[in-house]
Design an enzyme around this catalytic site. Structure first.
Site, mmCIF file in Angstrom:
data_model
loop_
_atom_site.group_PDB
_atom_site.id
_atom_site.type_symbol
_atom_site.label_atom_id
_atom_site.label_comp_id
_atom_site.label_asym_id
_atom_site.label_seq_id
_atom_site.Cartn_x
_atom_site.Cartn_y
_atom_site.Cartn_z
ATOM 1 N N GLU A 49 67.735 40.517 18.292
ATOM 2 C CA GLU A 49 68.648 40.266 19.395
ATOM 3 C C GLU A 49 69.398 38.983 19.052
ATOM 4 O O GLU A 49 68.764 37.968 18.734
ATOM 5 C CB GLU A 49 67.842 40.088 20.691
ATOM 6 C CG GLU A 49 68.756 39.917 21.875
ATOM 7 C CD GLU A 49 68.024 39.717 23.193
ATOM 8 O OE1 GLU A 49 66.794 39.861 23.236
ATOM 9 O OE2 GLU A 49 68.728 39.405 24.171
ATOM 10 N N ARG A 274 52.511 40.052 14.959
ATOM 11 C CA ARG A 274 53.492 38.995 14.722
ATOM 12 C C ARG A 274 52.897 37.932 13.821
ATOM 13 O O ARG A 274 51.681 37.732 13.806
ATOM 14 C CB ARG A 274 53.845 38.259 16.013
ATOM 15 C CG ARG A 274 54.348 39.049 17.135
ATOM 16 C CD ARG A 274 54.487 38.154 18.367
ATOM 17 N NE ARG A 274 55.717 37.393 18.326
ATOM 18 C CZ ARG A 274 56.890 37.874 18.724
ATOM 19 N NH1 ARG A 274 56.977 39.092 19.188
ATOM 20 N NH2 ARG A 274 57.974 37.133 18.670
ATOM 21 N N LYS A 284 61.773 32.168 20.452
ATOM 22 C CA LYS A 284 63.166 31.729 20.420
ATOM 23 C C LYS A 284 63.501 30.873 21.634
ATOM 24 O O LYS A 284 64.322 29.966 21.557
ATOM 25 C CB LYS A 284 64.096 32.944 20.344
ATOM 26 C CG LYS A 284 64.197 33.476 18.918
ATOM 27 C CD LYS A 284 65.302 34.481 18.774
ATOM 28 C CE LYS A 284 64.846 35.827 19.231
ATOM 29 N NZ LYS A 284 65.806 36.902 18.922
HETATM 30 P P1 ATP Z 1 61.395 36.243 21.139
HETATM 31 O O1 ATP Z 1 60.401 37.094 21.887
HETATM 32 O O2 ATP Z 1 60.901 34.899 20.760
HETATM 33 O O3 ATP Z 1 62.752 36.220 21.777
HETATM 34 P P2 ATP Z 1 61.836 38.542 19.611
HETATM 35 O O4 ATP Z 1 60.680 39.119 18.942
HETATM 36 O O5 ATP Z 1 62.230 39.181 20.874
HETATM 37 O O6 ATP Z 1 61.602 36.984 19.774
HETATM 38 P P3 ATP Z 1 63.979 39.738 18.214
HETATM 39 O O7 ATP Z 1 65.306 39.200 17.864
HETATM 40 O O8 ATP Z 1 63.933 40.841 19.207
HETATM 41 O O9 ATP Z 1 63.095 38.503 18.683
HETATM 42 O O10 ATP Z 1 63.182 40.165 16.913
HETATM 43 C C1 ATP Z 1 63.710 41.050 15.950
HETATM 44 C C2 ATP Z 1 62.576 41.698 15.226
HETATM 45 O O11 ATP Z 1 61.756 40.713 14.605
HETATM 46 C C3 ATP Z 1 61.700 42.491 16.166
HETATM 47 O O12 ATP Z 1 61.416 43.731 15.565
HETATM 48 C C4 ATP Z 1 60.477 41.639 16.307
HETATM 49 O O13 ATP Z 1 59.367 42.440 16.538
HETATM 50 C C5 ATP Z 1 60.414 40.916 14.967
HETATM 51 N N1 ATP Z 1 59.753 39.627 15.114
HETATM 52 C C6 ATP Z 1 60.069 38.629 15.961
HETATM 53 N N2 ATP Z 1 59.201 37.607 15.874
HETATM 54 C C7 ATP Z 1 58.298 37.952 14.921
HETATM 55 C C8 ATP Z 1 57.142 37.314 14.363
HETATM 56 N N3 ATP Z 1 56.735 36.120 14.769
HETATM 57 N N4 ATP Z 1 56.479 37.979 13.403
HETATM 58 C C9 ATP Z 1 56.878 39.189 12.989
HETATM 59 N N5 ATP Z 1 57.938 39.837 13.464
HETATM 60 C C10 ATP Z 1 58.656 39.242 14.430
HETATM 61 MG MG MG Z 2 63.084 41.006 21.276
#
Ligand code: ATP
Ligand code: MG
Length: 578
Positions: A49, A274, A284
């Site tokens: 995102e 994760r 984020k």
């Molecule tokens: P946040 O919840 O902090 O906003 P997010 O996971 O929603 O982070 P996205 O931009 O949706 O952020 O993530 C894009 C992809 O990266 C998703 O498929 C997510 O599962 C993966 N991802 C995000 N953070 C991690 C992490 N710490 N380890 C592995 N994969 C991750």
């Molecule tokens: Mg997300």
């Protein structure tokens, strides 16, 4: 906590056997291929995102998704999940593309956007209304939450659940036309208010939001929810394996429900754990707060776990990919020690970073028997690990700087560096012996050493066979360049800053010593034209990356890591002392 992970746990298993056997995600994909599913195709996607910069956790997901595609001869797309106009920005899109390109995982450079599917998603929503599987609801968000129930209490059906298809079609069309204010109505899926999985209790599909989107501008004032967007976007793109993190496990029944109701291609969702790293945060929301409240200089502050921060710090794409490979893929959440990441960059830079001499805390040395007018150009090896890296020259003269810590007035027996009366080897130059010490008359601090050199010892050996144990680095005072060096420590002083007791704030754990600027550093003159992004080993002092803050005549370096893992050393000493 992670340093002593159980041997054999998936997060720690980096044996060649484990690599050959493939992790569980690869095995699922292999099973599907063997069973003839998806016509033998493999397609994945990385779906960020655009509401922040990418971090090292995203790198794990990127390496996994692009890695699966590469392993099985398939393709992987970068798709922006851009359904929330209030938090998303074009700047984030730009930075994410830059970071994915930089990681060099085989991305072809053509990003896809969920927002490109808004019209199709709208049509599918209409289709679900027509089949009686969706309805327009006039409850507010708070009421929806109230009606939803809890894990132990069943939900209550919305009084608007039984609207006719005609009414629903009319209201939904008018929602799109902009007739209603934000939050006044939603489109909801008609699933099951009794479902034990809360995600299935008539989830919201569309909300009204009169907000400009970074790509579709003001074309829409209703936006689809993540759950109604993600699976269908996968389906449109013909993704075969939709790999996501564990928190989406509970969303999978809904993901499946939409695809089944719509009767469209149905990718397989697979969840993995994760990445969490010690001494940092990965959400984020928290990273944004660090930036907005000026706890760091920006998203690319070298202390941040963002890819842009790591890049500025001196991490290479190779080292990050290697780290992601080493930590593996698991089905349960754990915490990885940041030392593992540091070791990966150390290992890579050891092979590829040119070596130079730089003195972080200078002490002046005057070589009394070296003629004042004399100058020499000495030969130095650029990288003993890389025979192709060649040689350079180092200017040598009567006055040099050495590291203050390489001199002790009253040294212990095993101190093999400089002390009154002791002899030491200057790297690529001569043996020198300390004859006298000059002090500041006011502070009594040692400000200069008077030494002599042995002209017969160039090349590191004495003709009479006498031995010196220590070799120290130096720079010529008349030729060296003054530079700024920024030394970093962990951003948070505790291992898990997100795990805070009640009444405490995660920000309380910020490490006040995480940045230390060294003002009086001197490097050899061969660095005069060093460019931002270049990484060097300062012999004995660590790896240093030229920062974009550098100006002509004033280079700024970020220390990436020390040469050795000092925590491991400290721990070893402590264990030995027990
Ligand atoms: P946040 O919840 O902090 O906003 P997010 O996971 O929603 O982070 P996205 O931009 O949706 O952020 O993530 C894009 C992809 O990266 C998703 O498929 C997510 O599962 C993966 N991802 C995000 N953070 C991690 C992490 N710490 N380890 C592995 N994969 C991750
Ligand atoms: Mg997300």
């Amino acid at each position: 906590m992670s340093a002593d992970k159980e041997p054999g746990s998936p997060e720690s298993d980096s044996s060649p056997e484990a690599a050959r056997a493939g992790h569980f995600v690869e095995q699922f994909v292999q099973d599907d291929l063997s069973a003839g599913k998806f016509g033998g195709r493999v397609q994945t996607r990385f779906p960020p995102e655009p509401n922040g910069y990418l971090h090292i956790g995203h790198a794990k997901s990127i390496c996994l998704n692009f890695g699966i595609a590469a392993t099985f001869g398939g393709i992987c797309n970068l798709r922006f999940d851009d359904t929330n106009p209030t938090k998303e920005e074009a700047e984030y899109v730009r930075s994410i593309e830059e970071d994915v390109r930089w990681l060099d995982v085989g991305w072809q450079g053509d990003a896809l956007y969920a927002s490109d599917y808004f019209e199709q998603l709208y049509q599918w929503a209409v289709q679900l209304i027509q089949s009686g599987d969706a309805f327009v609801c006039d409850l507010t968000f708070d009421q929806i939450r109230e009606y939803r129930g809890t894990l132990t209490a069943p939900g209550k059906e919305s009084p608007f659940r039984d609207r006719t298809v005609e009414d629903n079609l009319d209201l939904f069309a008018r929602m799109r036309q902009g007739e209603f204010p934000d939050g006044s109505r939603t489109l909801r899926a008609k699933v099951d208010m009794m479902a034990s999985n809360l995600n299935l209790r008539d989830p919201v599909m569309y909300r009204i939001l009169h907000a400009s989107h970074h790509r579709t501008n003001d074309d829409w004032c209703i936006y689809p929810m993540y759950d109604f967007t993600h699976g269908q976007s996968d389906s449109i793109e013909k993704v075969t394996h939709s790999i996501c993190t564990l928190e989406f496990e509970d969303h999978r029944p809904l993901y499946d429900w939409y695809l089944e109701k719509l009767k469209i291609d149905h990718p397989r969702q697979i969840e993995f754990a994760r990445l969490n790293l010690t001494h940092t945060v990965m959400s984020k929301r928290k990273l944004l707060q660090l930036v907005e409240e000026d706890h760091v200089s920006g998203w690319d502050d070298p202390r941040m776990p963002t890819l842009s921060g790591l890049r500025r710090r001196g991490y290479t794409p190779e080292s990050i990919r290697r780290f992601c490979e080493l930590i593996g893929v698991a089905k349960f959440n754990g915490m990885i020690d940041i030392v593992q990441l540091e070791n990966c960059v150390r290992e890579h830079l050891n092979q590829c970073a040119p070596r130079v001499l730089g003195v972080l805390d200078p002490l002046k040395v005057v070589i009394e028997n070296y003629p004042e007018s004399k100058r020499e150009e000495l030969q130095a090896i650029n990288n003993p690990e890389d025979p192709d890296a060649g040689q350079r020259t180092l200017p040598f003269g009567r006055e040099i700087y050495i590291e203050r810590s390489d001199f002790l007035e009253d040294p212990p027996k095993k101190f093999f560096r400089l002390a009154p009366g002791r002899e030491v080897r200057l790297r690529y130059a001569y043996f020198i012996t300390c004859r006298d010490v000059v002090r500041d008359p006011k502070t009594d601090e040692v400000v200069e050493l008077r030494c002599t050199y042995d002209p017969e010892t160039l090349g590191g050996k004495a003709p009479d066979g006498r031995k010196v144990k220590g070799t120290i680095h130096w720079v010529s005072t008349t030729d060296a360049l003054p530079v700024e060096v920024r030394i970093y420590d962990h951003l948070f002083s505790v291992e898990n800053p997100s795990d805070v007791p009640d009444g405490c704030d995660w920000l309380d754990h910020l490490n006040p010593e995480s940045l230390n600027v060294l003002p009086d550093v001197w490097v050899e003159p061969s660095l005069a034209n060093a460019q931002p992004g270049e990484i060097y080993q300062f012999e004995r002092n660590g790896y240093f990356c030229v920062d974009p803050d550098s100006r002509p005549g004033r280079l700024v370096f970020n220390r990436t890591v020390t040469l050795r893992d000092r925590w491991a050393k400290i721990e070893k000493r402590q264990t030995a002392g027990k």
